[in-house]
Design an enzyme around this catalytic site. Structure first.
Site, PDB file in Angstrom:
ATOM      1  N   LEU A 124       0.838  -1.209   0.000  1.00  0.00           N
ATOM      2  CA  LEU A 124       0.000   0.000   0.000  1.00  0.00           C
ATOM      3  C   LEU A 124       0.871   1.257   0.000  1.00  0.00           C
ATOM      4  O   LEU A 124       0.779   2.096  -0.888  1.00  0.00           O
ATOM      5  CB  LEU A 124      -0.927  -0.004   1.242  1.00  0.00           C
ATOM      6  CG  LEU A 124      -1.677   1.302   1.550  1.00  0.00           C
ATOM      7  CD1 LEU A 124      -2.691   1.614   0.456  1.00  0.00           C
ATOM      8  CD2 LEU A 124      -2.388   1.216   2.913  1.00  0.00           C
ATOM      9  N   THR A 125       1.746   1.359   0.991  1.00  0.00           N
ATOM     10  CA  THR A 125       2.487   2.597   1.253  1.00  0.00           C
ATOM     11  C   THR A 125       3.399   3.020   0.098  1.00  0.00           C
ATOM     12  O   THR A 125       4.016   2.186  -0.564  1.00  0.00           O
ATOM     13  CB  THR A 125       3.345   2.410   2.527  1.00  0.00           C
ATOM     14  OG1 THR A 125       2.458   2.059   3.593  1.00  0.00           O
ATOM     15  CG2 THR A 125       4.107   3.666   2.900  1.00  0.00           C
ATOM     16  N   SER A 131       0.207   7.922   6.021  1.00  0.00           N
ATOM     17  CA  SER A 131      -1.081   8.051   6.728  1.00  0.00           C
ATOM     18  C   SER A 131      -2.206   8.331   5.739  1.00  0.00           C
ATOM     19  O   SER A 131      -3.324   7.852   5.903  1.00  0.00           O
ATOM     20  CB  SER A 131      -1.012   9.182   7.750  1.00  0.00           C
ATOM     21  OG  SER A 131      -0.133   8.828   8.799  1.00  0.00           O
ATOM     22  N   ARG A 242      -5.036  -4.869  12.539  1.00  0.00           N
ATOM     23  CA  ARG A 242      -4.540  -4.046  13.656  1.00  0.00           C
ATOM     24  C   ARG A 242      -4.567  -4.737  15.020  1.00  0.00           C
ATOM     25  O   ARG A 242      -3.645  -4.531  15.823  1.00  0.00           O
ATOM     26  CB  ARG A 242      -5.275  -2.700  13.670  1.00  0.00           C
ATOM     27  CG  ARG A 242      -4.753  -1.779  12.567  1.00  0.00           C
ATOM     28  CD  ARG A 242      -5.563  -0.538  12.341  1.00  0.00           C
ATOM     29  NE  ARG A 242      -4.973   0.265  11.269  1.00  0.00           N
ATOM     30  CZ  ARG A 242      -5.637   1.166  10.550  1.00  0.00           C
ATOM     31  NH1 ARG A 242      -6.926   1.388  10.783  1.00  0.00           N
ATOM     32  NH2 ARG A 242      -5.029   1.852   9.604  1.00  0.00           N
ATOM     33  N   ARG A 267      19.589  -8.501  41.255  1.00  0.00           N
ATOM     34  CA  ARG A 267      20.518  -7.356  41.322  1.00  0.00           C
ATOM     35  C   ARG A 267      20.558  -6.801  42.757  1.00  0.00           C
ATOM     36  O   ARG A 267      19.526  -6.351  43.285  1.00  0.00           O
ATOM     37  CB  ARG A 267      20.045  -6.272  40.355  1.00  0.00           C
ATOM     38  CG  ARG A 267      20.760  -4.948  40.486  1.00  0.00           C
ATOM     39  CD  ARG A 267      22.160  -5.003  39.934  1.00  0.00           C
ATOM     40  NE  ARG A 267      22.754  -3.678  39.840  1.00  0.00           N
ATOM     41  CZ  ARG A 267      24.048  -3.477  39.643  1.00  0.00           C
ATOM     42  NH1 ARG A 267      24.886  -4.493  39.538  1.00  0.00           N
ATOM     43  NH2 ARG A 267      24.523  -2.245  39.536  1.00  0.00           N
ATOM     44  N   GLY A 340      21.998   0.875  33.811  1.00  0.00           N
ATOM     45  CA  GLY A 340      23.072   0.867  32.810  1.00  0.00           C
ATOM     46  C   GLY A 340      23.093  -0.437  32.024  1.00  0.00           C
ATOM     47  O   GLY A 340      23.334  -0.443  30.813  1.00  0.00           O
ATOM     48  N   GLU A 363       1.116   0.070  10.340  1.00  0.00           N
ATOM     49  CA  GLU A 363      -0.309  -0.279  10.164  1.00  0.00           C
ATOM     50  C   GLU A 363      -1.234   0.815  10.687  1.00  0.00           C
ATOM     51  O   GLU A 363      -2.280   0.555  11.272  1.00  0.00           O
ATOM     52  CB  GLU A 363      -0.618  -1.668  10.726  1.00  0.00           C
ATOM     53  CG  GLU A 363      -0.058  -2.714   9.765  1.00  0.00           C
ATOM     54  CD  GLU A 363      -0.458  -4.133  10.016  1.00  0.00           C
ATOM     55  OE1 GLU A 363       0.453  -4.958   9.980  1.00  0.00           O
ATOM     56  OE2 GLU A 363      -1.636  -4.414  10.231  1.00  0.00           O
TER      57      GLU A 363
END
Ligand code: COS
Length: 382
Positions: A124-125, A131, A242, A267, A340, A363
């Site tokens: 499509l794009t 958009s 979607r 940790r 970090g 999408e």
């Protein structure tokens, strides 16, 4: 939480989970580093019959619904969103044929998609039509028994890797959106070639490539649906796909939460595991709350879509926005919990945060989804 899955759904989850744990997680960092398409993993996914989920039974599929697809995608995305995107793109590419294709087209293409023998992609794009999907410039002109396509498609997921492409082109350029049609273009068709492969921030194992149509000639019967109805089929296709993007956000956020909790438990700082500090607990708690809320919305939207296929736009866009914004937040928080170390490639949350960003963009950006939701609300209250 218990979502009371059916036996078939649990089987889909278990199958996808096995692939994620055994095939995806061990190689995801390497695929990311090398920008490498996960061909062998997609073949494993095909062997496990997961491509059949979204294909109707009469064409060799499992005949699963939206809910089944999101469950498979969530598990695959827990391993790697790039791999899961490559799988999802085949569904996206073939949805136009499922929605509007002729019986002959369905019989010709769907069994191969179900078995995973061939993969699909959605074209499509274009560079000037993202958009604004109706702004495409690719054209298709009929010449006797053939259509001749000209144009360039941009950022096509599975470009260069799939064999079947649903291409959106203008058959009546003066009519704008109402002049668009969809065509099936196959790898090897004359005048069809691939452009450059993109070097991306995230989902690097997926292939994103240009499709070049230069006097590309295809038989007349490759038109999908009626001439001029392509834009509506595109909108329906995106409505269907979607929720799948939403579920990628759920799987990704689950993976990030898992990493953050396990790290926080081992940790030690100030003489204690950091999970014993309320500051860290609150971050993890918010991650878990947002994730579960997103999951519940995606599952609810998928169930709604399966029982109301003619009224899916709002549910589809709502779950896409919520789950993908959530995934961006949760993966960012995971990096924060790891500090970090989270910023280093040695730990997987760095990749997860990079992978999350595209979910808010592709999408249909989350801003476009809000437009769709707003327009639906406007209609509902009129
Ligand atoms: N289902 C069926 N028909 C739909 C529809 C839907 N979900 N949404 C719109 N339509 C119809 C409209 O009813 C209208 O039909 P008529 O011309 O017969 O009146 C037509 O489609 C055009 O609709 P609209 O005027 O709303 O189109 P717009 O050009 O304003 O665009 C948006 C609508 C922005 C929603 C659309 O362009 C879009 O989804 N853009 C994002 C594209 C995208 O997701 N790109 C990502 C790449 S693809 S992987």
């Amino acid at each position: 939480m218990d979502y009371f899955f059916t036996e078939q759904q649990q089987m889909i989850i278990d199958t996808a989970r096995e692939i994620t744990n055994e095939k995806i997680i061990p190689v995801r960092a390497e695929l990311d580093e090398k920008n490498q398409f996960p061909r062998a993993i997609l073949q494993d996914i095909a062997k496990a019959d997961l491509f059949s989920i979204f294909v109707p039974e009469q064409y060799g599929g499992l005949g699963g619904g939206c809910y089944d697809i999101v469950l498979a995608l969530e598990e695959l995305a827990r391993g790697c969103v790039g791999v899961a995107t490559s799988y999802a793109a085949s569904a996206l590419g073939i949805f136009p044929v499922m929605i509007a294709g002729s019986e002959e087209q369905k019989l010709k293409y769907l069994p191969d998609i179900a078995s995973g023998a061939r993969w699909a992609a959605f074209g499509l794009t274009e560079s000037n039509a993202g958009s604004d999907a109706s702004g495409i410039r690719t054209t298709a002109v009929q010449d006797g028994e053939e259509w001749v396509l000209n144009g360039t498609k941009q950022w096509i997921t599975n470009g260069g890797e799939s064999q079947i492409y649903s291409i959106v082109a203008l058959t009546d350029p003066s009519k704008g959106a109402r002049g668009a049609s969809i065509f099936i273009v196959e790898e090897g068709d004359p005048g069809f070639s691939y452009g450059k492969k993109e070097d991306k921030m995230g989902i690097r194992s997926s292939s994103t490539r240009e499709l070049i149509l230069k006097d590309c000639r295809i038989p007349k019967d490759r038109l999908v649906g009626k001439r001029g109805t392509g834009f509506i089929t595109v909108m329906k296709t995106l409505d269907m796909s979607r929720p799948g993007i939403a579920s990628l956000g759920i799987g990704l956020a689950q993976a990030a939460l898992d990493e953050a909790v396990l790290y926080a438990k081992q940790r030690v700082q100030f003489g204690k595991p950091i999970i014993s500090f309320q500051a860290v607990q609150h971050i993890l708690a918010d991650m878990a709350i947002q994730l579960e809320a997103g999951r519940a919305l995606v599952y609810a939207a998928a169930r709604h879509i399966d029982s109301n296929p003619k009224n899916m736009s709002k549910a589809s866009s709502m779950c896409k926005v919520f789950a993908t914004d959530m995934a961006m937040k949760v993966t960012t928080d995971a990096v924060q919990v790891l500090g970090g170390y989270g910023y280093m490639k040695e730990y997987p949350v760095e990749k997860m945060m990079r992978d999350a960003k595209i979910l808010q963009i592709y999408e249909g950006t989350n801003q476009i989804q809000r437009n769709v939701i707003g327009q639906e609300l406007n209609k509902e209250y009129s």
